[in-house]
Design a protein around this motif. Sequence first.
Motif, PDB file in Angstrom:
ATOM      1  N   ALA A  27      44.477  29.479  33.194  1.00 40.54           N
ATOM      2  CA  ALA A  27      45.849  29.968  33.358  1.00 40.54           C
ATOM      3  C   ALA A  27      45.822  31.481  33.483  1.00 40.54           C
ATOM      4  O   ALA A  27      44.979  32.146  32.892  1.00 40.54           O
ATOM      5  CB  ALA A  27      46.690  29.564  32.158  1.00 40.54           C
ATOM      6  N   GLY A  28      46.735  31.995  34.268  1.00 38.82           N
ATOM      7  CA  GLY A  28      46.814  33.439  34.427  1.00 38.82           C
ATOM      8  C   GLY A  28      47.961  33.809  35.341  1.00 38.82           C
ATOM      9  O   GLY A  28      48.744  32.974  35.773  1.00 38.82           O
ATOM     10  N   THR A  29      48.024  35.079  35.626  1.00 41.50           N
ATOM     11  CA  THR A  29      49.055  35.585  36.524  1.00 41.50           C
ATOM     12  C   THR A  29      48.499  35.639  37.946  1.00 41.50           C
ATOM     13  O   THR A  29      47.313  35.438  38.171  1.00 41.50           O
ATOM     14  CB  THR A  29      49.483  37.003  36.098  1.00 41.50           C
ATOM     15  N   THR A  30      49.370  35.943  38.878  1.00 44.47           N
ATOM     16  CA  THR A  30      48.918  36.101  40.256  1.00 44.47           C
ATOM     17  C   THR A  30      47.906  37.231  40.352  1.00 44.47           C
ATOM     18  O   THR A  30      46.878  37.106  41.030  1.00 44.47           O
ATOM     19  CB  THR A  30      50.119  36.392  41.178  1.00 44.47           C
ATOM     20  N   SER A  31      48.162  38.327  39.648  1.00 45.99           N
ATOM     21  CA  SER A  31      47.230  39.461  39.709  1.00 45.99           C
ATOM     22  C   SER A  31      45.900  39.121  39.048  1.00 45.99           C
ATOM     23  O   SER A  31      44.844  39.543  39.542  1.00 45.99           O
ATOM     24  CB  SER A  31      47.848  40.708  39.070  1.00 45.99           C
ATOM     25  N   SER A  32      45.918  38.347  37.970  1.00 43.87           N
ATOM     26  CA  SER A  32      44.650  38.001  37.317  1.00 43.87           C
ATOM     27  C   SER A  32      43.786  37.133  38.226  1.00 43.87           C
ATOM     28  O   SER A  32      42.584  37.365  38.370  1.00 43.87           O
ATOM     29  CB  SER A  32      44.888  37.298  35.982  1.00 43.87           C
ATOM     30  N   MET A  33      44.398  36.168  38.858  1.00 44.11           N
ATOM     31  CA  MET A  33      43.640  35.293  39.750  1.00 44.11           C
ATOM     32  C   MET A  33      43.130  36.066  40.969  1.00 44.11           C
ATOM     33  O   MET A  33      41.990  35.881  41.404  1.00 44.11           O
ATOM     34  CB  MET A  33      44.497  34.106  40.197  1.00 44.11           C
ATOM     35  N   THR A  34      43.959  36.957  41.495  1.00 49.09           N
ATOM     36  CA  THR A  34      43.550  37.762  42.651  1.00 49.09           C
ATOM     37  C   THR A  34      42.374  38.663  42.282  1.00 49.09           C
ATOM     38  O   THR A  34      41.388  38.740  43.028  1.00 49.09           O
ATOM     39  CB  THR A  34      44.726  38.608  43.169  1.00 49.09           C
ATOM     40  N   LEU A  35      42.477  39.350  41.156  1.00 47.74           N
ATOM     41  CA  LEU A  35      41.398  40.248  40.739  1.00 47.74           C
ATOM     42  C   LEU A  35      40.104  39.484  40.469  1.00 47.74           C
ATOM     43  O   LEU A  35      39.016  39.925  40.855  1.00 47.74           O
ATOM     44  CB  LEU A  35      41.814  41.053  39.501  1.00 47.74           C
ATOM     45  N   MET A  36      40.217  38.335  39.811  1.00 48.23           N
ATOM     46  CA  MET A  36      39.013  37.540  39.537  1.00 48.23           C
ATOM     47  C   MET A  36      38.385  37.047  40.837  1.00 48.23           C
ATOM     48  O   MET A  36      37.155  37.045  40.971  1.00 48.23           O
ATOM     49  CB  MET A  36      39.350  36.374  38.606  1.00 48.23           C
ATOM     50  N   LEU A  37      39.209  36.623  41.785  1.00 47.03           N
ATOM     51  CA  LEU A  37      38.680  36.172  43.080  1.00 47.03           C
ATOM     52  C   LEU A  37      38.009  37.308  43.841  1.00 47.03           C
ATOM     53  O   LEU A  37      36.893  37.161  44.338  1.00 47.03           O
ATOM     54  CB  LEU A  37      39.801  35.572  43.935  1.00 47.03           C
ATOM     55  N   VAL A  38      38.675  38.440  43.933  1.00 49.55           N
ATOM     56  CA  VAL A  38      38.155  39.560  44.714  1.00 49.55           C
ATOM     57  C   VAL A  38      36.861  40.102  44.107  1.00 49.55           C
ATOM     58  O   VAL A  38      35.838  40.239  44.796  1.00 49.55           O
ATOM     59  CB  VAL A  38      39.213  40.685  44.844  1.00 49.55           C
ATOM     60  N   PHE A  39      36.882  40.403  42.812  1.00 47.74           N
ATOM     61  CA  PHE A  39      35.690  40.983  42.197  1.00 47.74           C
ATOM     62  C   PHE A  39      34.563  39.956  42.058  1.00 47.74           C
ATOM     63  O   PHE A  39      33.388  40.292  42.182  1.00 47.74           O
ATOM     64  CB  PHE A  39      36.020  41.628  40.855  1.00 47.74           C
ATOM     65  N   GLY A  40      34.907  38.687  41.826  1.00 48.77           N
ATOM     66  CA  GLY A  40      33.886  37.642  41.802  1.00 48.77           C
ATOM     67  C   GLY A  40      33.217  37.486  43.158  1.00 48.77           C
ATOM     68  O   GLY A  40      31.995  37.375  43.259  1.00 48.77           O
ATOM     69  N   LEU A  41      34.030  37.482  44.218  1.00 46.78           N
ATOM     70  CA  LEU A  41      33.461  37.393  45.575  1.00 46.78           C
ATOM     71  C   LEU A  41      32.614  38.619  45.907  1.00 46.78           C
ATOM     72  O   LEU A  41      31.566  38.487  46.552  1.00 46.78           O
ATOM     73  CB  LEU A  41      34.571  37.229  46.611  1.00 46.78           C
ATOM     74  N   LEU A  42      33.045  39.794  45.470  1.00 47.50           N
ATOM     75  CA  LEU A  42      32.226  40.992  45.685  1.00 47.50           C
ATOM     76  C   LEU A  42      30.876  40.871  44.976  1.00 47.50           C
ATOM     77  O   LEU A  42      29.842  41.280  45.513  1.00 47.50           O
ATOM     78  CB  LEU A  42      32.963  42.239  45.195  1.00 47.50           C
ATOM     79  N   MET A  43      30.885  40.304  43.782  1.00 46.11           N
ATOM     80  CA  MET A  43      29.623  40.090  43.066  1.00 46.11           C
ATOM     81  C   MET A  43      28.717  39.138  43.845  1.00 46.11           C
ATOM     82  O   MET A  43      27.511  39.376  43.969  1.00 46.11           O
ATOM     83  CB  MET A  43      29.892  39.527  41.657  1.00 46.11           C
ATOM     84  N   VAL A  44      29.293  38.067  44.360  1.00 44.63           N
ATOM     85  CA  VAL A  44      28.508  37.093  45.126  1.00 44.63           C
ATOM     86  C   VAL A  44      27.946  37.737  46.391  1.00 44.63           C
ATOM     87  O   VAL A  44      26.755  37.613  46.696  1.00 44.63           O
ATOM     88  CB  VAL A  44      29.355  35.845  45.471  1.00 44.63           C
ATOM     89  N   ILE A  45      28.790  38.443  47.122  1.00 48.95           N
ATOM     90  CA  ILE A  45      28.362  39.052  48.384  1.00 48.95           C
ATOM     91  C   ILE A  45      27.264  40.091  48.153  1.00 48.95           C
ATOM     92  O   ILE A  45      26.240  40.083  48.831  1.00 48.95           O
ATOM     93  CB  ILE A  45      29.569  39.666  49.119  1.00 48.95           C
ATOM     94  N   THR A  46      27.481  40.986  47.193  1.00 49.84           N
ATOM     95  CA  THR A  46      26.470  42.019  46.955  1.00 49.84           C
ATOM     96  C   THR A  46      25.187  41.430  46.378  1.00 49.84           C
ATOM     97  O   THR A  46      24.094  41.898  46.699  1.00 49.84           O
ATOM     98  CB  THR A  46      27.009  43.132  46.031  1.00 49.84           C
ATOM     99  N   GLY A  47      25.315  40.401  45.548  1.00 54.10           N
ATOM    100  CA  GLY A  47      24.122  39.747  45.007  1.00 54.10           C
ATOM    101  C   GLY A  47      23.304  39.049  46.078  1.00 54.10           C
ATOM    102  O   GLY A  47      22.075  39.166  46.117  1.00 54.10           O
ATOM    103  N   VAL A  48      23.970  38.341  46.970  1.00 54.31           N
ATOM    104  CA  VAL A  48      23.269  37.663  48.061  1.00 54.31           C
ATOM    105  C   VAL A  48      22.652  38.685  49.013  1.00 54.31           C
ATOM    106  O   VAL A  48      21.515  38.529  49.460  1.00 54.31           O
ATOM    107  CB  VAL A  48      24.222  36.696  48.818  1.00 54.31           C
ATOM    108  N   TRP A  49      23.383  39.744  49.296  1.00 56.02           N
ATOM    109  CA  TRP A  49      22.852  40.803  50.158  1.00 56.02           C
ATOM    110  C   TRP A  49      21.597  41.406  49.541  1.00 56.02           C
ATOM    111  O   TRP A  49      20.603  41.658  50.226  1.00 56.02           O
ATOM    112  CB  TRP A  49      23.910  41.871  50.351  1.00 56.02           C
TER     113      TRP A  49
END
Length: 121
Positions: A27-49
């Motif tokens: 459960a969370g707010t729109t901003s919490s889900m957005t931030l978790m998605l964006v920063f989580g995806l950045l972690m995945v992208i930079t890690g794979v790179w």
Amino acid sequence: MKKWTRWQDWVGVAAGVLAVISTSWLAGTTSSMTLMLVFGLLMVITGVWSLMMPRLVSMEWALTIASALLFVSPWMGSFTDFAGSAWMSWICGGVGVVFGLLALSPAIQMRHTTGGSRLAH
């Protein structure tokens, strides 16, 4: 070190994936889900790179910074009241920071060993 073998980057990628998929059950707010998605995806992208190009020290820093942003996102997005989302951000972000920093030394060593060449050996 060969491509796809640095375990520290795999841990960072896994932490990012967990942050992204956890938005589907926490459960969370729109901003919490957005931030978790964006920063989580950045972690995945930079890690794979970083896994694809293990001598790029900049990608280790990028993973560490994306992880630090995920760690502070509960305060940035004002969702510390949502314990599940906040703790997931703190844990995944903290794990990413620690393992991103642990991957710096091997990346620097590889860069010096290969003389800064573009190819990973």
